[in-house]
Design a protein around this motif. Structure first.
Motif, PDB file in Angstrom:
ATOM      1  N   HIS A 109      95.002 -28.161 -63.853  1.00  0.00           N
ATOM      2  CA  HIS A 109      93.582 -27.820 -63.912  1.00  0.00           C
ATOM      3  C   HIS A 109      92.696 -29.051 -64.071  1.00  0.00           C
ATOM      4  CE1 HIS A 109      94.291 -23.438 -64.267  1.00  0.00           C
ATOM      5  NE2 HIS A 109      95.418 -23.828 -64.824  1.00  0.00           N
ATOM      6  N   VAL A 110      93.244 -30.155 -64.549  1.00  0.00           N
ATOM      7  CA  VAL A 110      92.434 -31.359 -64.730  1.00  0.00           C
ATOM      8  C   VAL A 110      92.688 -32.381 -63.632  1.00  0.00           C
ATOM      9  CG1 VAL A 110      92.281 -31.045 -67.214  1.00  0.00           C
ATOM     10  CG2 VAL A 110      94.146 -32.419 -66.268  1.00  0.00           C
ATOM     11  N   SER A 111      93.390 -31.982 -62.588  1.00  0.00           N
ATOM     12  CA  SER A 111      93.660 -32.897 -61.469  1.00  0.00           C
ATOM     13  C   SER A 111      92.947 -32.461 -60.194  1.00  0.00           C
ATOM     14  CB  SER A 111      95.166 -32.991 -61.218  1.00  0.00           C
ATOM     15  OG  SER A 111      95.699 -31.730 -60.870  1.00  0.00           O
ATOM     16  N   THR A 133      85.054 -22.667 -67.154  1.00  0.00           N
ATOM     17  CA  THR A 133      84.981 -21.393 -67.872  1.00  0.00           C
ATOM     18  C   THR A 133      85.849 -21.411 -69.117  1.00  0.00           C
ATOM     19  OG1 THR A 133      84.486 -20.169 -65.846  1.00  0.00           O
ATOM     20  CG2 THR A 133      85.412 -18.919 -67.686  1.00  0.00           C
ATOM     21  N   ALA A 134      87.081 -21.907 -68.989  1.00  0.00           N
ATOM     22  CA  ALA A 134      87.998 -21.917 -70.124  1.00  0.00           C
ATOM     23  C   ALA A 134      87.486 -22.804 -71.256  1.00  0.00           C
ATOM     24  CB  ALA A 134      89.381 -22.386 -69.676  1.00  0.00           C
ATOM     25  N   MET A 135      86.953 -23.976 -70.926  1.00  0.00           N
ATOM     26  CA  MET A 135      86.496 -24.882 -71.972  1.00  0.00           C
ATOM     27  C   MET A 135      85.225 -24.381 -72.647  1.00  0.00           C
ATOM     28  SD  MET A 135      88.847 -27.119 -72.030  1.00  0.00           S
ATOM     29  CE  MET A 135      90.096 -26.052 -71.317  1.00  0.00           C
ATOM     30  N   PHE A 177      89.302 -11.887 -75.424  1.00  0.00           N
ATOM     31  CA  PHE A 177      88.864 -12.403 -74.127  1.00  0.00           C
ATOM     32  C   PHE A 177      90.026 -12.404 -73.136  1.00  0.00           C
ATOM     33  CE2 PHE A 177      87.462 -15.448 -70.962  1.00  0.00           C
ATOM     34  CZ  PHE A 177      86.107 -15.181 -70.845  1.00  0.00           C
ATOM     35  N   VAL A 178      91.183 -12.880 -73.578  1.00  0.00           N
ATOM     36  CA  VAL A 178      92.357 -12.891 -72.703  1.00  0.00           C
ATOM     37  C   VAL A 178      92.737 -11.469 -72.306  1.00  0.00           C
ATOM     38  CG1 VAL A 178      94.816 -13.457 -72.565  1.00  0.00           C
ATOM     39  CG2 VAL A 178      93.228 -15.075 -73.613  1.00  0.00           C
ATOM     40  N   LEU A 224      93.567 -19.610 -67.873  1.00  0.00           N
ATOM     41  CA  LEU A 224      93.688 -20.908 -68.550  1.00  0.00           C
ATOM     42  C   LEU A 224      93.213 -20.828 -69.998  1.00  0.00           C
ATOM     43  CD1 LEU A 224      94.288 -23.945 -68.476  1.00  0.00           C
ATOM     44  CD2 LEU A 224      91.941 -24.292 -67.649  1.00  0.00           C
ATOM     45  N   VAL A 225      92.210 -20.019 -70.272  1.00  0.00           N
ATOM     46  CA  VAL A 225      91.690 -19.913 -71.640  1.00  0.00           C
ATOM     47  C   VAL A 225      92.766 -19.467 -72.621  1.00  0.00           C
ATOM     48  CG1 VAL A 225      90.926 -17.511 -71.466  1.00  0.00           C
ATOM     49  CG2 VAL A 225      89.688 -19.097 -72.965  1.00  0.00           C
ATOM     50  N   ALA A 226      93.853 -18.869 -72.121  1.00  0.00           N
ATOM     51  CA  ALA A 226      94.931 -18.410 -73.011  1.00  0.00           C
ATOM     52  C   ALA A 226      95.636 -19.562 -73.708  1.00  0.00           C
ATOM     53  CB  ALA A 226      95.945 -17.582 -72.214  1.00  0.00           C
TER      54      ALA A 226
END
Length: 478
Positions: free
Chosen positions: A168-170, A178-180, A323-324, A349-351
Motif C-alpha cells: 500500500h505504500v509502494s 482512507t485507512a490512515m 469499522f472493519v 487495510l484499516v484492519a
C-alpha cells in the motif's frame, strides 16, 4: 531482551513513575498477569528498560527503511488516480474517472515537488509512505505517556513489520488515505479524553476518509451510531452525512450527476453471506490469514495498560472493529470484494490497526499458560510472515491463475497452494537480491525479538508440566 518486560520505570526516559501511574500502567491484575517473581528485577531494571526501548525504536526505523527501498510502481487504480490529479493540476480540469480526488488532492505538494524534479510519477509513489510515516508519528504523539510504553512500541513495530502495509505504500492506490485518516481519526474522535479540538479533528479526518472511499460510509455510520448510542447524542451521525454530501458533490462536479459514481452498471448484488465468508476465510484474501491479530480478544488484555483518565484505548479498539465489521458486510455484497490482482485484501487495510494493537496487548500482558502462549506465537509468526511476504514477494504470481480473466482466477482467491501468502514456499525465487534477503532477515529478527520473552515466561510452566507428566508415567498400564 528481557527488558521488554519492565514496568515500573518509563522505557523512554528511565525515570521512575509515580505510584499512581505505576498502578495504571503496570502489569494487569490477575493470577496470570505477572511473570515469576524471580524475573521482577528485569522489569524494574533501568538499563534493560532503556536497551529494550532503543532496540524497539531501531527496529521500527529499520522497518521504515525497508518500506522505503521496496519496489515502487504506478499501475492500475493508482495510475488512474495519478492521471486524474495530473489533469487537474496541469489545467485540464476535472477528470470523469470513477476514483475520488479527495485523497489525491492532498498529494498535490508531492506532485509539484516531483514535477520540479522532473519525475512527478516517481515522487507520487512515495505519497502513501509519507502518509503512513505521519500516521505513526501522530499515533506516537497521541498515545505516549497515555499508554504503557512497551505496548506502544510493540504496536508501532507490528504496524511496520507485522502487517500488510508494504504494497500500500509502494503505489498510489486510495486505500492508504482512507485507512490512515480513519485509523488515526478514531483515536482522536472516540479514545483521547478531554480534548474537544482533538475530537473534532478526528471526526474531520474520518469524514475525509469516508468521502475518499464512498463504500466505507456505512462503516463510518456504524461507528457514529455506536458512539451515539454510548453517549445518547445524535450529532455523531453528522460526519457520515457530511462525507456523503462531499462524495455526491464530487460526482456531480465531475460526471454531471450526484448519483453517477462512475461504476456504470456494477452493483452490490453478490450473495452477502458468501462474500463475508470469503473475505474472512479465503486463503488468498481472508482477513483471518492476512490480519490474524483480529482473532485475539483484546479487552481484558488491555486492562491496566493505559491511563483511563487520559485515553480510553478499548473504546478506540472497539471503534476500529466496528469499522472493519461494516466494511466486511458492505464489500461482502460486491462481486470485486477480492481487489483483483492486488496483493492481499486491500479494501480492509484499516484492519491492521486493531489487529496490531490486539497482538501488542497479548505480547505485553504476562501469561505463563503454554497453550495461550503457543497460540500467541502462532499469530505472531503469521503476522510477521504477512509483513515479509508483502514486502519481498508482492509480485510473485502463480501461473495457474494469472493473468486475470481466466477460469482459474478463483484458485488464487480460495486455494492454498496458489495463494499469494503461501505460493513463495512452493516456488521460492532463486534470484532474490541482497536487499530482499536483508528484508527477510529483518522480519526474522523482529520475530525473534518479540517471541523470546513469550518463550521465556512460558518455560517455567512448561517445565513444571513436563515434570508432572514424568512423575505420572508409572501410572500407565498396557
Amino acid at each position: 531482551m528481557l527488558g521488554h518486560e519492565e514496568r515500573t520505570v518509563t522505557a523512554d526516559t528511565g525515570r521512575p513513575v509515580s505510584p499512581t501511574a505505576e498502578a495504571i500502567l503496570g502489569a494487569p491484575a490477575g493470577s496470570h498477569a505477572r511473570a515469576e517473581a524471580g524475573w521482577d528485577h528485569l522489569r524494574t531494571s533501568r538499563r534493560l528498560g532503556r536497551t529494550a526501548a532503543v532496540t524497539d525504536y531501531l527496529l521500527i526505523a529499520a522497518g521504515m527503511v525497508s518500506l522505503l527501498v521496496t519496489d515502487r510502481h504506478l499501475v492500475g487504480d493508482g495510475a488512474r488516480r495519478f492521471d486524474a490529479l495530473t489533469q487537474l493540476l496541469t489545467g485540464g480540469g476535472l477528470s470523469t474517472d470513477r476514483y475520488s480526488l479527495v485523497g489525491p488532492l492532498f498529494a498535490a505538494p508531492v506532485w509539484w515537488l516531483g514535477r520540479a524534479a522532473g519525475d512527478p510519477g516517481g515522487w507520487i509513489t512515495h505519497y502513501n509512505l509519507v502518509l503512513f510515516a505521519l500516521s505513526l508519528g501522530l499515533l506516537f504523539g497521541l498515545l505516549r505517556r497515555r499508554v504503557d510504553a512497551v505496548l506502544l512500541r510493540r504496536f508501532l513495530l507490528l504496524l511496520v513489520a507485522g502487517s500488510m502495509i508494504a504494497p500500500h505504500v509502494s503505489d498510489f492506490y486510495g486505500e492508504t488515505f482512507t485507512a490512515m485518516t480513519v485509523g488515526v481519526g478514531v483515536l482522536c474522535a472516540v479514545a483521547v479524553v478531554g480534548h474537544p479540538a482533538l475530537r473534532a479533528a478526528g471526526w474531520v479526518a474520518m469524514t475525509l476518509g469516508g468521502a475518499n472511499t464512498m463504500s466505507t460510509l456505512p462503516a463510518l455510520g456504524l461507528v457514529g451510531l455506536r458512539q451515539g448510542a454510548r453517549t445518547h447524542r445524535l450529532r455523531f451521525v453528522v460526519p457520515v452525512l457530511v462525507a456523503a454530501v462531499l462524495a455526491l458533490a464530487e460526482s456531480w462536479a465531475r460526471r454531471g450527476s450526484p448519483f453517477d459514481q462512475g461504476y456504470g452498471t456494477e452493483r452490490f448484488d453478490f450473495p452477502v453471506l458468501l462474500g463475508v465468508l470469503a473475505i474472512l476465510l479465503s486463503f488468498g484474501k481472508g482477513l483471518v490469514f492476512f490480519t490474524p491479530g483480529l482473532l485475539l480478544p483484546a479487552r481484558r488484555r488491555l486492562r491496566g495498560l493505559y491511563d483511563p483518565a487520559a485515553v480510553d484505548l478499548w473504546r478506540g479498539q472497539e471503534a476500529w472493529l466496528y469499522f472493519v465489521a461494516g466494511l466486511v458486510v458492505v464489500y461482502g455484497g460486491w462481486w470485486a470484494w477480492n481487489g483483483d490482482l492486488y496483493w492481499g485484501p486491500r479494501f480492509f487495510l484499516v484492519a491492521i490497526f486493531p489487529a496490531s494493537l490486539a497482538l501488542a496487548a497479548w505480547l505485553t500482558h504476562h501469561d505463563s499458560r503454554p497453550s495461550r502462549n503457543l497460540a500467541l506465537l502462532g499469530v505472531l509468526a503469521l503476522s510477521l510472515w504477512v509483513g515479509a511476504n508483502s514486502t519481498v514477494f508482492e509480485m510473485l504470481l502463480s501461473p495457474t491463475c494469472y493473468p486475470l480473466a481466466t477460469k482459474q482466477e478463483d484458485f488464487c482467491r480460495y486455494g492454498v497452494l496458489e495463494s499469494r501468502l503461501w505460493y513463495p514456499w512452493l516456488s521460492w525465487p532463486e534470484d532474490l537480491s541482497a536487499t530482499r534477503w536483508a528484508q527477510l532477515h529483518y522480519h526474522a529478527l523482529v520475530l525473534y525479538w518479540l517471541a523470546l520473552p513469550v518463550i521465556i515466561r512460558s518455560f517455567p510452566e512448561v517445565l513444571r508440566r513436563v515434570r508432572q507428566a514424568v512423575r505420572r508415567l508409572p501410572e500407565w498400564r498396557l
